[in-house]
Design a protein around this motif. Sequence first.
Motif, PDB file in Angstrom:
ATOM      1  N   SER A  80      24.937   6.717  35.754  1.00 53.22           N
ATOM      2  CA  SER A  80      25.551   6.888  37.065  1.00 53.22           C
ATOM      3  C   SER A  80      26.964   6.340  36.929  1.00 53.22           C
ATOM      4  O   SER A  80      27.171   5.136  36.913  1.00 53.22           O
ATOM      5  CB  SER A  80      24.756   6.110  38.124  1.00 53.22           C
ATOM      6  OG  SER A  80      25.421   6.187  39.358  1.00 53.22           O
ATOM      7  N   ALA A  85      29.622  10.746  40.918  1.00 55.17           N
ATOM      8  CA  ALA A  85      29.688  12.039  40.243  1.00 55.17           C
ATOM      9  C   ALA A  85      28.637  12.981  40.799  1.00 55.17           C
ATOM     10  O   ALA A  85      27.562  13.129  40.236  1.00 55.17           O
ATOM     11  CB  ALA A  85      29.498  11.835  38.750  1.00 55.17           C
ATOM     12  N   SER A 143      23.796   9.524  43.448  1.00 53.97           N
ATOM     13  CA  SER A 143      24.281   9.474  42.066  1.00 53.97           C
ATOM     14  C   SER A 143      23.251   8.799  41.151  1.00 53.97           C
ATOM     15  O   SER A 143      22.992   9.260  40.034  1.00 53.97           O
ATOM     16  CB  SER A 143      25.611   8.717  42.031  1.00 53.97           C
ATOM     17  OG  SER A 143      26.139   8.722  40.738  1.00 53.97           O
ATOM     18  N   ILE A 144      22.654   7.711  41.641  1.00 54.25           N
ATOM     19  CA  ILE A 144      21.636   7.004  40.833  1.00 54.25           C
ATOM     20  C   ILE A 144      20.376   7.864  40.717  1.00 54.25           C
ATOM     21  O   ILE A 144      19.785   7.976  39.633  1.00 54.25           O
ATOM     22  CB  ILE A 144      21.323   5.612  41.430  1.00 54.25           C
ATOM     23  CG1 ILE A 144      22.580   4.734  41.383  1.00 54.25           C
ATOM     24  CG2 ILE A 144      20.172   4.937  40.682  1.00 54.25           C
ATOM     25  CD1 ILE A 144      22.448   3.388  42.085  1.00 54.25           C
ATOM     26  N   MET A 146      20.246  11.042  40.719  1.00 54.82           N
ATOM     27  CA  MET A 146      20.546  12.127  39.763  1.00 54.82           C
ATOM     28  C   MET A 146      20.407  11.634  38.320  1.00 54.82           C
ATOM     29  O   MET A 146      20.011  12.376  37.427  1.00 54.82           O
ATOM     30  CB  MET A 146      21.954  12.672  40.004  1.00 54.82           C
ATOM     31  CG  MET A 146      22.046  13.565  41.240  1.00 54.82           C
ATOM     32  SD  MET A 146      23.744  13.940  41.703  1.00 54.82           S
ATOM     33  CE  MET A 146      24.196  15.168  40.488  1.00 54.82           C
TER      34      MET A 146
END
Lengths: 242, 256
Positions: A80, A85, A143-144, A146
């Motif tokens: 992450s 992102a 994000s985490i 993902m």
Amino acid sequence: MMVETRHLCKKYGSKTAVDDLNLTIAEGELFSLLGVNGAGKTTTIRMLSCLSTPTSGEAFVSGCNCASQAKEVKRIVGISPQDTAVADHLTVLENLTFMADLYGFSKEKTEQKVAQMIADFRMEEVANQRAKSLSGGWKRRLSIAMALISEPKLLFLDEPTLGLDVLARRELWRVIEGLKGMMTIVLTTHYMEEAEHLSDRIAVMISGRIAACGTLAEIKTAAGAKDLESAFVTIAEKEGAI
Amino acid sequence: MNRIITFSRRNQKEILRDPLSYIFCLAFPLVMLGVMTVLNASIPKEAGMTVFRIENLSAGVAVFGQTFVMLFTALTVSKDRAGSFLVRLYATPMESIDFVIGYMLPMLIISLVQTALIYVVSLIISWIVGTALNPLGLLLSLLTLIPSALMFIGFGMLFGTLFSEKSAPGLCSIIISLGSFLGCIWFDADATGGAMLSICKALPFYYCTRSARSAVALHFTTDGWTIPFLIVSACAVVLIIVSSRVFSARMKADLA
């Protein structure tokens, strides 16, 4: 060992970003790299996640060499990055599905993993919202999630709470604490209380070198300080950084 | 293949959900089609100006529309490069070829749909103005424009890779201006002749318009279609190869 580095160095021209880094991180550990901006924390995790090639030395993740076995390493790490992102015009669900599809999961497994991430990160209320419209805290959570959807053995969290307000930061700490023990986590931060609150072990990085490494108690004892901030200042002074 | 399709789908959604892409890639070319048709009606026949007649205008506007696909290709790539999104993807099993095809494929589809819509509107306009366009000619022109679309996508990919989110659109606007002017979309270089025609012939844009117009007219001569089509195809191949190599080199440098 999940992570091992041997005399790891990274130079950008004449500037040494990481200098002779020798590190071991055990499986299931939450390990924090603590340091001010430019200390070499992000460069270290870039090398460990195959996003940067070491100038010299070696790095191993789960026994695989990060330079020569990048494909194998990429299969077992999740990252992450510092900036959130995420794909702005995709919804939370679509962002998660996108990552699962990249790892070639079956349709059933993708659906199951996405549903699990939504539930684990309590993202039900924003599941169909486009990432662009999310607040900073939700974006970090996404994000985490993902990074986690590929079921990594090793998760890198680069300054996960940077720029978040106190409530969003506390909420994210709760999320990170929930992940402890399920995988190895390497977290970079310059917030003392964050490292203090979350870590099993802490490495203090100063000018690309590890100036101190151990549990919170060990670092405080070694520095003769009563809290991490005082210990950090003492170590930084000893290293000539102040 | 799975990774390419996944990444293509993401890129397509990113563009189709940006309202600006409809304004630039569709609304603007269609407005130009309408405005130039009205302008054409005001030009006396004795002037002998044929560039704005629907049989010539349709293909010109289709090429004009493709230049905006280039702009959005550049914007998508440069935006991804500016943030951490590509960093995240670099840490996945994605390889440079997945990125390159993943960016180009949705743009090609968008470009084909865009040209198809421009040609449908052109067909309707042709019925209104009483110059019936041949649907087969329009279909063949759509296919003729595939290399041209790839060439502009190659330009976009190249600019998006080499330049920042702020500079890339600026450079694209230079190509848009050059492409529409020296591509003879808005004026007839063949009628003008001289140095102007030589300059137009030295650049690929002229051949995009020429081959597409010839296809609309079902005029498949060596000079009117074959040579221009081959020139555009060669340029497309060169730009695709160059932009792919540059992207791969940049990716390698990012990971150094």
